[in-house]
Design an enzyme around this catalytic site. Structure first.
Site, PDB file in Angstrom:
ATOM      1  N   GLU A   1       0.349  -1.316  -0.123  1.00 23.20           N
ATOM      2  CA  GLU A   1       0.253   0.199  -0.371  1.00 23.20           C
ATOM      3  C   GLU A   1       1.130   1.149  -0.310  1.00 23.20           C
ATOM      4  OE1 GLU A   1      -3.146  -2.869   3.193  1.00 23.20           O
ATOM      5  OE2 GLU A   1      -2.378   0.221   3.604  1.00 23.20           O
TER       6      GLU A   1
ATOM      7  N   CYS B   1       2.503   8.590   1.365  1.00 23.13           N
ATOM      8  CA  CYS B   1       3.313   7.143   2.501  1.00 23.13           C
ATOM      9  C   CYS B   1       3.673   6.387   1.841  1.00 23.13           C
ATOM     10  CB  CYS B   1       2.061   7.355   3.823  1.00 23.13           C
ATOM     11  SG  CYS B   1       2.664   6.287   4.820  1.00 23.13           S
TER      12      CYS B   1
ATOM     13  N   CYS C   1       5.314  -7.487   8.190  1.00 20.65           N
ATOM     14  CA  CYS C   1       6.573  -6.615   9.349  1.00 20.65           C
ATOM     15  C   CYS C   1       6.871  -7.106  10.509  1.00 20.65           C
ATOM     16  CB  CYS C   1       5.827  -5.040   9.912  1.00 20.65           C
ATOM     17  SG  CYS C   1       6.627  -4.198  10.837  1.00 20.65           S
TER      18      CYS C   1
ATOM     19  N   CYS D   1       4.316  -4.432  16.053  1.00 18.85           N
ATOM     20  CA  CYS D   1       3.112  -3.721  17.214  1.00 18.85           C
ATOM     21  C   CYS D   1       2.100  -4.443  17.225  1.00 18.85           C
ATOM     22  CB  CYS D   1       3.432  -1.828  16.460  1.00 18.85           C
ATOM     23  SG  CYS D   1       5.056  -1.534  16.359  1.00 18.85           S
TER      24      CYS D   1
ATOM     25  N   CYS E   1      -1.630  -2.147  15.231  1.00 21.71           N
ATOM     26  CA  CYS E   1      -0.738  -2.265  13.269  1.00 21.71           C
ATOM     27  C   CYS E   1      -1.498  -3.221  12.883  1.00 21.71           C
ATOM     28  CB  CYS E   1       0.839  -1.982  13.225  1.00 21.71           C
ATOM     29  SG  CYS E   1       1.332  -1.862  11.930  1.00 21.71           S
TER      30      CYS E   1
ATOM     31  N   CYS F   1      -2.750   1.538   9.105  1.00 20.00           N
ATOM     32  CA  CYS F   1      -0.793   1.115   7.742  1.00 20.00           C
ATOM     33  C   CYS F   1      -1.512  -0.656   8.155  1.00 20.00           C
ATOM     34  CB  CYS F   1       0.244   1.347   8.129  1.00 20.00           C
ATOM     35  SG  CYS F   1       0.907   0.800   9.354  1.00 20.00           S
TER      36      CYS F   1
HETATM   37  S1  SF4 Z   1       4.517   0.021  13.552  1.00 14.77           S
HETATM   38 FE1  SF4 Z   1       3.156  -1.658  12.041  1.00 14.77          FE
HETATM   39  S2  SF4 Z   1       4.538  -1.483  10.498  1.00 14.77           S
HETATM   40 FE2  SF4 Z   1       5.208  -0.333  11.759  1.00 14.77          FE
HETATM   41  S3  SF4 Z   1       7.256  -1.528  12.978  1.00 14.77           S
HETATM   42 FE3  SF4 Z   1       4.857  -1.648  14.078  1.00 14.77          FE
HETATM   43  S4  SF4 Z   1       4.454  -3.578  13.544  1.00 14.77           S
HETATM   44 FE4  SF4 Z   1       5.971  -3.072  11.533  1.00 14.77          FE
END
Ligand code: SF4
Length: 363
Positions: A95, A112, A119, A123, A126, A348
């Site tokens: 994206e 962005c 990932c 987090c 997220c 995201c």
């Molecule tokens: S916010 Fe999401 S994309 Fe960014 S480092 Fe944490 S898990 Fe990964």
């Protein structure tokens, strides 16, 4: 990790092309003509480069690919945040989000961009972290998001010389600093006068807090801006929502930020997603104010955007306003992002996750 597009034309520097042209017995300056076709005229293929000879175009086609990831979906309305979903050569989806940059930028936009498929950092607020890490994007795939957005704009507007993008934030799917080499290569192309020609101060790299890579970035020449995804102002809270904090706790992260600031000046900002009853307390607000003051840094408050399968909630409006007002009262430069993106899955990684759920992902 250059896997798919090692010979993509979009990962080449002017110098490397000049060397290649010289090897072919072509004048080196012709490489500049090709870059103009790519980064000024946003050509769709070598055959559009009409001032390059046919034999040269044939050699280029043999050596380099000139293919941008096709657009699967665009969501959002004009003058609002839009989200692009691109399908990569191997079927993976990534994206990019297009954000109106405000009237002072003359109607131009911030893009962005993503740097990884999925990932590894997990987090808890997220969407990108929820499906795990798949792979790094190549430099060409990162540059391709920039070119793809400009090409989309030209198709929409019919304008030939009108540029869409005034800023880049590297804040999409993935942890940018864990794909360091490809990111640096892509940004050097987007930044170069012969390439995207976007000033380094118009480019912001975001990180969840990879302290060693922040120190490494401090030693790079371009003056990129750095945004720290802070989201909590003490380890006890940050540990709960960002696993990276156990590896690089706040004192280590902030020491790396100091090193960056010593090298670059005031180029740091802090991102802070407000989550109900977790990091929205008066104590967190005071601690955040202390950190922001120490760095003379701007704070960007972002009310939590619902993520499928995540139990966190956005704080009530009065708590958000109170947090914001308290930072202002403490003299902190702070902005509160309006909740615009929820209905287009702008948190995201969400659009990708939903498309994967609909079977868009080919593997
Ligand atoms: S916010 Fe999401 S994309 Fe960014 S480092 Fe944490 S898990 Fe990964």
């Amino acid at each position: 990790m250059e896997r798919l597009s090692v010979d993509s034309i979009f990962s080449q520097s002017l110098e490397s092309l000049q060397d290649q042209f010289a090897l072919w017995g072509e004048p080196r300056w012709r490489a500049g003509q090709l870059m103009e076709w790519i980064y000024r005229k946003f050509a769709g293929g070598f055959d559009e480069c009409s001032n390059l000879s046919k034999p040269l175009r044939a050699k280029l086609k043999e050596k380099y690919s000139f293919s941008l990831a096709p657009l699967v979906t665009v969501t959002g309305q004009e003058h609002e945040t839009r989200k692009f979903l691109w399908k990569l050569e191997d079927g993976n989806l990534v994206e990019s989000v297009l954000i109106p940059a405000g009237s002072e930028e003359g109607g131009r936009h911030t893009l962005c961009v993503s740097t990884q498929v999925g990932c590894a950092y997990g987090c808890r607020f997220c969407a990108s972290g929820r499906s795990g890490f798949v792979r790094d994007l190549t430099a060409a795939e990162i540059v391709g998001q920039f070119l793809g957005a400009e090409a989309w704009h030209r198709r929409q507007s019919g304008a030939k010389d009108d540029r869409l993008l005034s800023n880049i934030v590297v804040m999409g799917m993935g942890e940018p600093l864990s794909n360091y080499e490809n990111l640096m290569r892509a940004l050097s192309i987007i930044n170069a006068p012969w390439g995207g020609n976007l000033g380094a101060r118009k480019i912001t790299i975001s990180t969840s807090g990879l302290a060693p890579q922040i120190r490494r970035l401090a030693g790079e020449e371009p003056q990129y801006r750095l945004a720290i995804s802070l989201h909590a102002a003490e380890d006890a809270v940050r540990d709960q929502i960002m696993p990276v904090n156990r590896k690089y706790p706040l004192n280590e992260l902030l020491a790396a930020c100091e090193a960056y600031q010593r090298a670059k000046g005031r180029m740091i900002s802090f991102e802070y997603i407000l989550i109900d009853r977790l990091n929205d307390t008066p104590r967190q607000c005071d601690l955040l104010a202390g950190i922001a003051r120490r760095f003379h840094a701007h704070v960007n408050l972002i009310p939590f955007n619902k993520v499928d399968g995540c139990a966190f909630r956005c704080p009530p409006p009065d708590v958000i306003q109170g947090f914001f007002a308290h930072l202002q009262k403490r003299g902190i430069s702070v902005t509160l992002r309006q909740k615009k993106g929820g209905d287009i899955n702008a948190a995201c990684g969400q659009l990708r996750l939903r498309k994967m759920g609909e079977g868009e992902l080919s593997r």
